[in-house]
Design a protein around this motif. Sequence first.
Motif, PDB file in Angstrom:
ATOM      1  N   ASP A 145       0.850  -1.179   0.000  1.00 43.15           N
ATOM      2  CA  ASP A 145       0.000   0.000   0.000  1.00 43.15           C
ATOM      3  C   ASP A 145       0.900   1.247   0.000  1.00 43.15           C
ATOM      4  O   ASP A 145       1.623   1.502   0.972  1.00 43.15           O
ATOM      5  CB  ASP A 145      -0.896  -0.010   1.248  1.00 43.15           C
ATOM      6  CG  ASP A 145      -1.875   1.141   1.213  1.00 43.15           C
ATOM      7  OD1 ASP A 145      -2.786   1.109   0.368  1.00 43.15           O
ATOM      8  OD2 ASP A 145      -1.719   2.088   2.008  1.00 43.15           O
ATOM      9  N   ASN A 146       0.840   1.983  -1.074  1.00 43.58           N
ATOM     10  CA  ASN A 146       1.710   3.156  -1.244  1.00 43.58           C
ATOM     11  C   ASN A 146       1.519   4.196  -0.161  1.00 43.58           C
ATOM     12  O   ASN A 146       2.460   4.804   0.314  1.00 43.58           O
ATOM     13  CB  ASN A 146       1.392   3.835  -2.580  1.00 43.58           C
ATOM     14  CG  ASN A 146       2.120   3.130  -3.696  1.00 43.58           C
ATOM     15  OD1 ASN A 146       3.249   2.669  -3.495  1.00 43.58           O
ATOM     16  ND2 ASN A 146       1.480   3.025  -4.853  1.00 43.58           N
ATOM     17  N   LYS A 147       0.260   4.365   0.220  1.00 40.81           N
ATOM     18  CA  LYS A 147      -0.050   5.390   1.188  1.00 40.81           C
ATOM     19  C   LYS A 147       0.643   5.121   2.524  1.00 40.81           C
ATOM     20  O   LYS A 147       1.275   5.996   3.104  1.00 40.81           O
ATOM     21  CB  LYS A 147      -1.568   5.409   1.395  1.00 40.81           C
ATOM     22  CG  LYS A 147      -2.109   6.798   1.375  1.00 40.81           C
ATOM     23  CD  LYS A 147      -3.591   6.767   1.371  1.00 40.81           C
ATOM     24  CE  LYS A 147      -4.035   8.212   1.440  1.00 40.81           C
ATOM     25  NZ  LYS A 147      -5.451   8.321   1.360  1.00 40.81           N
ATOM     26  N   ARG A 148       0.503   3.891   2.990  1.00 38.95           N
ATOM     27  CA  ARG A 148       1.053   3.540   4.296  1.00 38.95           C
ATOM     28  C   ARG A 148       2.527   3.138   4.191  1.00 38.95           C
ATOM     29  O   ARG A 148       3.257   3.123   5.176  1.00 38.95           O
ATOM     30  CB  ARG A 148       0.192   2.411   4.878  1.00 38.95           C
ATOM     31  CG  ARG A 148       0.772   1.745   6.076  1.00 38.95           C
ATOM     32  CD  ARG A 148      -0.162   1.770   7.259  1.00 38.95           C
ATOM     33  NE  ARG A 148       0.397   0.956   8.332  1.00 38.95           N
ATOM     34  CZ  ARG A 148      -0.192   0.716   9.470  1.00 38.95           C
ATOM     35  NH1 ARG A 148      -1.388   1.214   9.727  1.00 38.95           N
ATOM     36  NH2 ARG A 148       0.374  -0.035  10.379  1.00 38.95           N
ATOM     37  N   GLY A 149       2.931   2.742   2.972  1.00 42.99           N
ATOM     38  CA  GLY A 149       4.316   2.310   2.799  1.00 42.99           C
ATOM     39  C   GLY A 149       4.578   0.947   3.423  1.00 42.99           C
ATOM     40  O   GLY A 149       5.691   0.630   3.818  1.00 42.99           O
ATOM     41  N   GLN A 150       3.544   0.114   3.511  1.00 44.53           N
ATOM     42  CA  GLN A 150       3.685  -1.246   4.065  1.00 44.53           C
ATOM     43  C   GLN A 150       2.776  -2.211   3.285  1.00 44.53           C
ATOM     44  O   GLN A 150       1.943  -1.767   2.497  1.00 44.53           O
ATOM     45  CB  GLN A 150       3.243  -1.253   5.533  1.00 44.53           C
ATOM     46  CG  GLN A 150       4.273  -0.713   6.507  1.00 44.53           C
ATOM     47  CD  GLN A 150       3.823  -0.949   7.942  1.00 44.53           C
ATOM     48  OE1 GLN A 150       2.725  -0.523   8.326  1.00 44.53           O
ATOM     49  NE2 GLN A 150       4.646  -1.628   8.734  1.00 44.53           N
ATOM     50  N   TYR A 151       2.994  -3.481   3.587  1.00 41.12           N
ATOM     51  CA  TYR A 151       2.128  -4.503   2.982  1.00 41.12           C
ATOM     52  C   TYR A 151       0.990  -4.854   3.946  1.00 41.12           C
ATOM     53  O   TYR A 151       1.212  -4.908   5.156  1.00 41.12           O
ATOM     54  CB  TYR A 151       2.905  -5.793   2.729  1.00 41.12           C
ATOM     55  CG  TYR A 151       3.980  -5.675   1.675  1.00 41.12           C
ATOM     56  CD1 TYR A 151       3.732  -6.069   0.358  1.00 41.12           C
ATOM     57  CD2 TYR A 151       5.246  -5.187   2.009  1.00 41.12           C
ATOM     58  CE1 TYR A 151       4.728  -5.977  -0.601  1.00 41.12           C
ATOM     59  CE2 TYR A 151       6.238  -5.086   1.044  1.00 41.12           C
ATOM     60  CZ  TYR A 151       5.980  -5.483  -0.258  1.00 41.12           C
ATOM     61  OH  TYR A 151       6.956  -5.388  -1.212  1.00 41.12           O
ATOM     62  N   TYR A 152      -0.204  -5.123   3.403  1.00 39.42           N
ATOM     63  CA  TYR A 152      -1.285  -5.649   4.253  1.00 39.42           C
ATOM     64  C   TYR A 152      -1.618  -7.071   3.827  1.00 39.42           C
ATOM     65  O   TYR A 152      -1.458  -7.454   2.665  1.00 39.42           O
ATOM     66  CB  TYR A 152      -2.541  -4.755   4.205  1.00 39.42           C
ATOM     67  CG  TYR A 152      -3.245  -4.699   2.865  1.00 39.42           C
ATOM     68  CD1 TYR A 152      -2.963  -3.679   1.955  1.00 39.42           C
ATOM     69  CD2 TYR A 152      -4.191  -5.661   2.491  1.00 39.42           C
ATOM     70  CE1 TYR A 152      -3.608  -3.614   0.722  1.00 39.42           C
ATOM     71  CE2 TYR A 152      -4.841  -5.606   1.267  1.00 39.42           C
ATOM     72  CZ  TYR A 152      -4.537  -4.587   0.388  1.00 39.42           C
ATOM     73  OH  TYR A 152      -5.174  -4.532  -0.836  1.00 39.42           O
TER      74      TYR A 152
END
Length: 560
Positions: free
Chosen positions: A148-155
């Motif tokens: 997720d680009n916004k959070r800069g992490q994977y979900y």
Amino acid sequence: MSSREEYKTESYYQIWIRSFKDGNGDGIGDLYGVYEKLPYVKSLGVDGIWFSPVYPSPNADFGYDISDYKNIHPDYGDLDQFKKVLEKAHELGLKVIMDLVVNHTSDEHPWFIESRKGKDNPYSDYYIWRDRPNNWDSLFEGKAWEYDNKRGQYYLHLFAKKQPDLNMDNPKVREEVKSILRFWLDMGVDGFREDVINFISKREGLPDGFPFLPAAKGMSHYKDGPHIHEYMAEFRKVCDEYGCFQIGEGPMTSVGTALKYLSGDTKSLDMMFSFDHMMADCLYTEYIHRPFDLIKLKKAFTRWQNALNGKAWNTLYLENHDHPRIISRYGDGRYFSPKRKIPKYWKESGKMLAASYIFQQGTPFIYQGQEIGMTNIRLSSIDDYVDVSSKTNYHTYHLKDTVEERLHRIHISSRDSARTPVQWDDSAHAGFSTVTPWFYVNQNYDVVNVRAEEDDPDSILNFYRKCLALRKKSRTLIYGQYREYFPRDRHIYMYSRTMGDVMYLIICSFARHRVHVKFPKDLKGMKKKLILCNYPENEPKDINGHFRPYEARVYRMKKS
Ligand code: NOJ
């Protein structure tokens, strides 16, 4: 509201609303259509309805991606209309069970929209975020992690990308679940069917997984996970306050594991939907699909009947919104010929399948359209299919096969076959809607439809009614001891139900030719009376004889 254990005597009808009945003329099934058809549902002899999700959803997985748990999808009506349906159902003596989908939400749910914003957001820990993904597979769309680009992490998403998994280890998430339960229970619903509920607790540290099935790497780390029974106990407490019952969906759960949910100190569910008997053609694993195997089916039936006997209670089902139509899988539709609109022994095999499961010990579920013998649809291109898992399977497996071969797999396996509009009559759009429906109508609707079957005393529809009525009035068919005969027979499924002096013997032929049926030695000398048969007339004189294609008989046996 349901009082404990009543569900044992009951049977249920499942509604997948989008294709049930359009009541407002927009081509989509809705609560107005449900309201109109409640008397029909009642006429089947069932005691309640299970609604697949009716909540707001972007429909990436047709309702199983929820964006608001306490509302109704505008396509289906609104909360007022839902209350009218609930009230009417209760007036008719029908209970209403809701679908509780809390392993994941939609990525358009406000919790996820907030959670993506960053690590200091109050909803940050509502989902499962990692800097680096592990090796888990999702069940619907490739790997289980999406960046997720916004959070800069994977979900994590165990299903489609648009279905992020909730973090059930977060107590706030569990409080949300309880608040959802209370919301619907306060409105008066009678119970819940809980979606993939055995997946909600993931192993600490989310370790890499081993291949479980080719497409389910990691499953052993999230199926029946470490805190599952604690979390389930919390939900059970709420349900107990209201006296409602809970049915869990338990994909890939063995009977031994199921018993932990259904009995003893860890009992949290009243019933569980098992999948074992849905594997008799290996359809769930499309890449290793094999022809239907009756012995496999019988083993699964008998395993669950014996293991739960006296300890827990079974659900009984052959169809739901996740499986193709049963006549096409286990009935005469297996011998599909494009020349025929319906299988040669459509009626006989449809009725036989009803008798094969309704008289086992457990609560029967009937899926919309099953009671009229709806069959699989065959669309001409993968682009005509709408189900995310069908599309992934087509684009992932057997890529070296021809387009025709790959499409053939979809014809026999797609969930979309269960999701075509219900065929109410032979008018335009099968009487489902006054305008072109949202999805294809099966072209056999001129033969396979409710109106035609209402008028035919020997129809599949009327046979379902007879089976349900017979079960309802017999304590033996509800509570009696189950026993299987001739488990190695490749054509016949024979079982009895016994209580005190009363015994029923149910014999089902899965063969499309005549077969010789042996009579169990230890029942010889008993008096037998044929009380139900799926052929219109002619009681054959001797049970020790031949059964016609897909013949099913129910005998009442008495010591002479
Ligand atoms: C099981 C549901 O029955 C199915 O329709 C859904 O796609 C998955 N769970 C994910 O929610």
